[in-house]
Write an enzyme that holds these catalytic residues in place. Structure first.
Site, PDB file in Angstrom:
ATOM      1  N   GLU A 256     -60.185  86.362  34.517  1.00  0.00           N
ATOM      2  CA  GLU A 256     -59.964  85.521  35.710  1.00  0.00           C
ATOM      3  C   GLU A 256     -61.030  85.854  36.747  1.00  0.00           C
ATOM      4  OE1 GLU A 256     -55.980  85.369  37.499  1.00  0.00           O
ATOM      5  OE2 GLU A 256     -56.964  85.317  39.464  1.00  0.00           O
TER       6      GLU A 256
ATOM      7  N   ARG B 183     -56.496  78.517  37.765  1.00  0.00           N
ATOM      8  CA  ARG B 183     -57.541  79.470  38.198  1.00  0.00           C
ATOM      9  C   ARG B 183     -58.940  78.983  37.816  1.00  0.00           C
ATOM     10  NH1 ARG B 183     -53.742  79.948  39.996  1.00  0.00           N
ATOM     11  NH2 ARG B 183     -52.197  81.608  39.983  1.00  0.00           N
TER      12      ARG B 183
ATOM     13  N   SER C   1     -55.185  90.084  39.485  1.00  0.00           N
ATOM     14  CA  SER C   1     -55.079  89.889  38.027  1.00  0.00           C
ATOM     15  C   SER C   1     -56.464  89.854  37.395  1.00  0.00           C
ATOM     16  CB  SER C   1     -54.367  88.568  37.715  1.00  0.00           C
ATOM     17  OG  SER C   1     -53.034  88.656  38.128  1.00  0.00           O
TER      18      SER C   1
HETATM   19  C1  LIG Z   1     -54.129  92.649  45.399  1.00  0.00           C
HETATM   20  C2  LIG Z   1     -54.600  91.282  44.982  1.00  0.00           C
HETATM   21  C3  LIG Z   1     -53.682  90.272  44.769  1.00  0.00           C
HETATM   22  C4  LIG Z   1     -54.106  88.994  44.385  1.00  0.00           C
HETATM   23  N1  LIG Z   1     -53.167  88.018  44.187  1.00  0.00           N
HETATM   24  C5  LIG Z   1     -53.573  86.773  43.827  1.00  0.00           C
HETATM   25  C6  LIG Z   1     -52.613  85.726  43.623  1.00  0.00           C
HETATM   26  O1  LIG Z   1     -51.408  85.896  43.794  1.00  0.00           O
HETATM   27  N2  LIG Z   1     -53.081  84.513  43.242  1.00  0.00           N
HETATM   28  C7  LIG Z   1     -54.415  84.257  43.050  1.00  0.00           C
HETATM   29  O2  LIG Z   1     -54.770  83.124  42.716  1.00  0.00           O
HETATM   30  N3  LIG Z   1     -55.337  85.228  43.232  1.00  0.00           N
HETATM   31  C8  LIG Z   1     -54.957  86.470  43.622  1.00  0.00           C
HETATM   32  N4  LIG Z   1     -55.893  87.453  43.799  1.00  0.00           N
HETATM   33  C9  LIG Z   1     -57.315  87.169  43.532  1.00  0.00           C
HETATM   34  C10 LIG Z   1     -58.110  86.710  44.773  1.00  0.00           C
HETATM   35  O3  LIG Z   1     -57.495  87.168  45.947  1.00  0.00           O
HETATM   36  C11 LIG Z   1     -58.231  85.188  44.848  1.00  0.00           C
HETATM   37  O4  LIG Z   1     -58.857  84.715  43.695  1.00  0.00           O
HETATM   38  C12 LIG Z   1     -59.025  84.743  46.071  1.00  0.00           C
HETATM   39  O5  LIG Z   1     -58.824  83.357  46.268  1.00  0.00           O
HETATM   40  C13 LIG Z   1     -60.508  85.054  45.964  1.00  0.00           C
HETATM   41  O6  LIG Z   1     -61.115  84.783  47.227  1.00  0.00           O
HETATM   42  P1  LIG Z   1     -62.379  85.635  47.722  1.00  0.00           P
HETATM   43  O7  LIG Z   1     -62.829  85.074  49.002  1.00  0.00           O
HETATM   44  O8  LIG Z   1     -62.064  87.088  47.725  1.00  0.00           O
HETATM   45  O9  LIG Z   1     -63.415  85.309  46.567  1.00  0.00           O
HETATM   46  P2  LIG Z   1     -64.643  86.218  46.123  1.00  0.00           P
HETATM   47  O10 LIG Z   1     -64.138  87.325  45.246  1.00  0.00           O
HETATM   48  O11 LIG Z   1     -65.475  86.595  47.276  1.00  0.00           O
HETATM   49  O12 LIG Z   1     -65.440  85.169  45.216  1.00  0.00           O
HETATM   50  C14 LIG Z   1     -64.931  84.689  43.988  1.00  0.00           C
HETATM   51  C15 LIG Z   1     -65.936  83.689  43.398  1.00  0.00           C
HETATM   52  O13 LIG Z   1     -65.993  82.537  44.234  1.00  0.00           O
HETATM   53  C16 LIG Z   1     -67.325  82.349  44.749  1.00  0.00           C
HETATM   54  N5  LIG Z   1     -67.177  81.880  46.133  1.00  0.00           N
HETATM   55  C17 LIG Z   1     -66.463  82.452  47.136  1.00  0.00           C
HETATM   56  N6  LIG Z   1     -66.516  81.703  48.252  1.00  0.00           N
HETATM   57  C18 LIG Z   1     -67.283  80.625  47.952  1.00  0.00           C
HETATM   58  C19 LIG Z   1     -67.719  79.474  48.691  1.00  0.00           C
HETATM   59  N7  LIG Z   1     -67.389  79.291  49.975  1.00  0.00           N
HETATM   60  N8  LIG Z   1     -68.504  78.566  48.059  1.00  0.00           N
HETATM   61  C20 LIG Z   1     -68.877  78.745  46.761  1.00  0.00           C
HETATM   62  N9  LIG Z   1     -68.504  79.820  46.009  1.00  0.00           N
HETATM   63  C21 LIG Z   1     -67.717  80.737  46.601  1.00  0.00           C
HETATM   64  C22 LIG Z   1     -68.000  83.701  44.645  1.00  0.00           C
HETATM   65  O14 LIG Z   1     -69.398  83.581  44.548  1.00  0.00           O
HETATM   66  C23 LIG Z   1     -67.363  84.235  43.357  1.00  0.00           C
HETATM   67  O15 LIG Z   1     -68.017  83.703  42.237  1.00  0.00           O
HETATM   68  C24 LIG Z   1     -55.497  88.734  44.202  1.00  0.00           C
HETATM   69  C25 LIG Z   1     -56.425  89.755  44.438  1.00  0.00           C
HETATM   70  C26 LIG Z   1     -55.998  91.017  44.832  1.00  0.00           C
HETATM   71  C27 LIG Z   1     -57.012  92.093  45.093  1.00  0.00           C
END
Ligand SMILES: Cc1cc2nc3c(=O)[nH]c(=O)nc-3n(C[C@H](O)[C@H](O)[C@H](O)COP(=O)(O)OP(=O)(O)OC[C@H]3O[C@@H](n4cnc5c(N)ncnc54)[C@H](O)[C@@H]3O)c2cc1C
Length: 315
Positions: free
Chosen positions: A302, A181, A232
């Protein structure tokens, strides 16, 4: 919710982004936890060309920004965000089914879970583990998303990165220092953005891929609570599980305001509809302090904290 007069140079931003710019936008609707205050300025980008141009413009003027992907791994403060928020909706996806190996290239705003399911429908295996992960491909690269014993590092061929100092570069998992992560970019947010990524796939059997994805989704439904959350909250400490420690500390079900540590999974914090970011932070602090006091383990977030956080928020 607190509204503030922005210190951003609105004349520059309006001239650069025209109708793609919105002011005083609630981020609650753009986050999976359904909470968070206002962004002074939100700029929507619909392609990686627009994303690259937006980021280059902001760097050129020394204006800081935050990228908002699916908002599924972030907690936005109640006071909101004074930086420019770039809403990444660059979503193009291209499969190369006959390549050696077969692969998929996608823009960073593509929905990662949907991309994984599309691969499965085409009989391409390798992303079965990702079918239930919310958020964008860019967010998955930043946090090296993973599940069911696999993670993005295992699929990544290269990511197209726009780096403030190095320009456009093509980085492997090793260059990105993808770990549990974590990534080099997550350590240095604002220094670079993920424009796109190319993932390795393999020819597979459609029925088998579908069955494996269904099995993973059903496991997810049994072990993870429904409702608005960030997934998480904490990373699992070496050799243990954050959820197990929180449960053993007797904190499952604990409620602060409208936020609650899930009864089903101790590492999921749920917004029952009225939670504030401060409520969630109260639970974070209690979980960290109690687990530290009882087991000597420091739980590390995380999720990413976004926006303005005051001492009061963290009390
Ligand atoms: C119900 C649920 C289940 C989940 N299960 C998992 C799982 O099984 N495994 C897991 O790893 N995670 C899980 N997650 C967490 C999450 O879905 C992941 O971490 C996901 O990859 C985050 O993507 P996002 O686009 O929503 O990121 P965001 O929340 O939009 O951003 C996260 C961070 O990344 C940065 N960011 C985003 N896109 C970019 C880009 N293109 N360039 C530079 N910086 C960027 C943002 O500024 C921020 O700092 C879960 C979340 C939920 C709500």
């Amino acid at each position: 919710m607190i509204t503030m007069t922005t210190s951003l140079p609105m004349n520059i931003l309006q001239a650069a982004f025209l109708e793609r710019l919105e002011e005083n936008v609630s981020l609650a609707r753009y986050t999976s936890a359904r909470l968070g205050g206002l962004a002074d300025v939100l700029v929507r980008v619909n392609s990686i060309e627009e994303l690259a141009e937006a980021v280059s413009t902001l760097w050129a003027h020394g204006i800081s920004f935050t990228i908002l992907g699916g908002g599924s791994n972030m907690l936005v403060s109640d006071a909101g965000v004074r930086e420019v928020v770039i809403l990444n909706r660059a979503r193009a996806i291209r499969f190369d089914e006959n390549g050696f190996p077969p692969m998929v290239w996608a823009e960073s705003g593509a929905n990662f879970g949907a991309l994984a399911r599309q691969a499965g429908q085409k009989g391409l295996s390798g992303l079965e583990w990702a079918g239930g992960i919310p958020g964008t491909l860019g967010g998955a690269v930043i946090g090296n998303a993973g599940a069911h014993g696999s993670d993005l590092a295992g699929n990544l061929m290269m990511a197209e990165i726009l780096h403030q100092k190095e320009g456009q570069v093509y980085w492997t998992a090793e260059d990105l220092q993808l770990g549990y992560r974590s990534s080099r970019l997550k350590q240095n947010l604002g220094e670079a953005v993920v424009l796109a990524a190319q993932l390795r796939l393999a020819q597979g059997d459609h029925a088998q891929i579908k069955a494996r994805m269904a099995e993973y989704l059903s496991y997810r439904r049994k072990t993870q609570p429904p409702g608005a959350s960030m997934g998480s909250m904490f990373k699992n400490p070496q050799g243990d599980y954050a959820g197990r420690l929180i449960e053993a500390a007797g904190l499952k079900g604990l409620q602060v305001g409208g936020a609650q540590i899930s009864d089903l999974h101790g590492n999921f914090f749920i917004n029952h509809g009225t939670a504030t970011a401060r409520d969630v932070y109260g639970l974070i602090r209690t979980a960290q302090q109690t687990v530290k006091a009882q087991f000597g383990v420091q739980l590390e977030l995380e999720i990413v904290l976004i926006g303005d956080w005051t001492e009061e928020d963290r009390e």
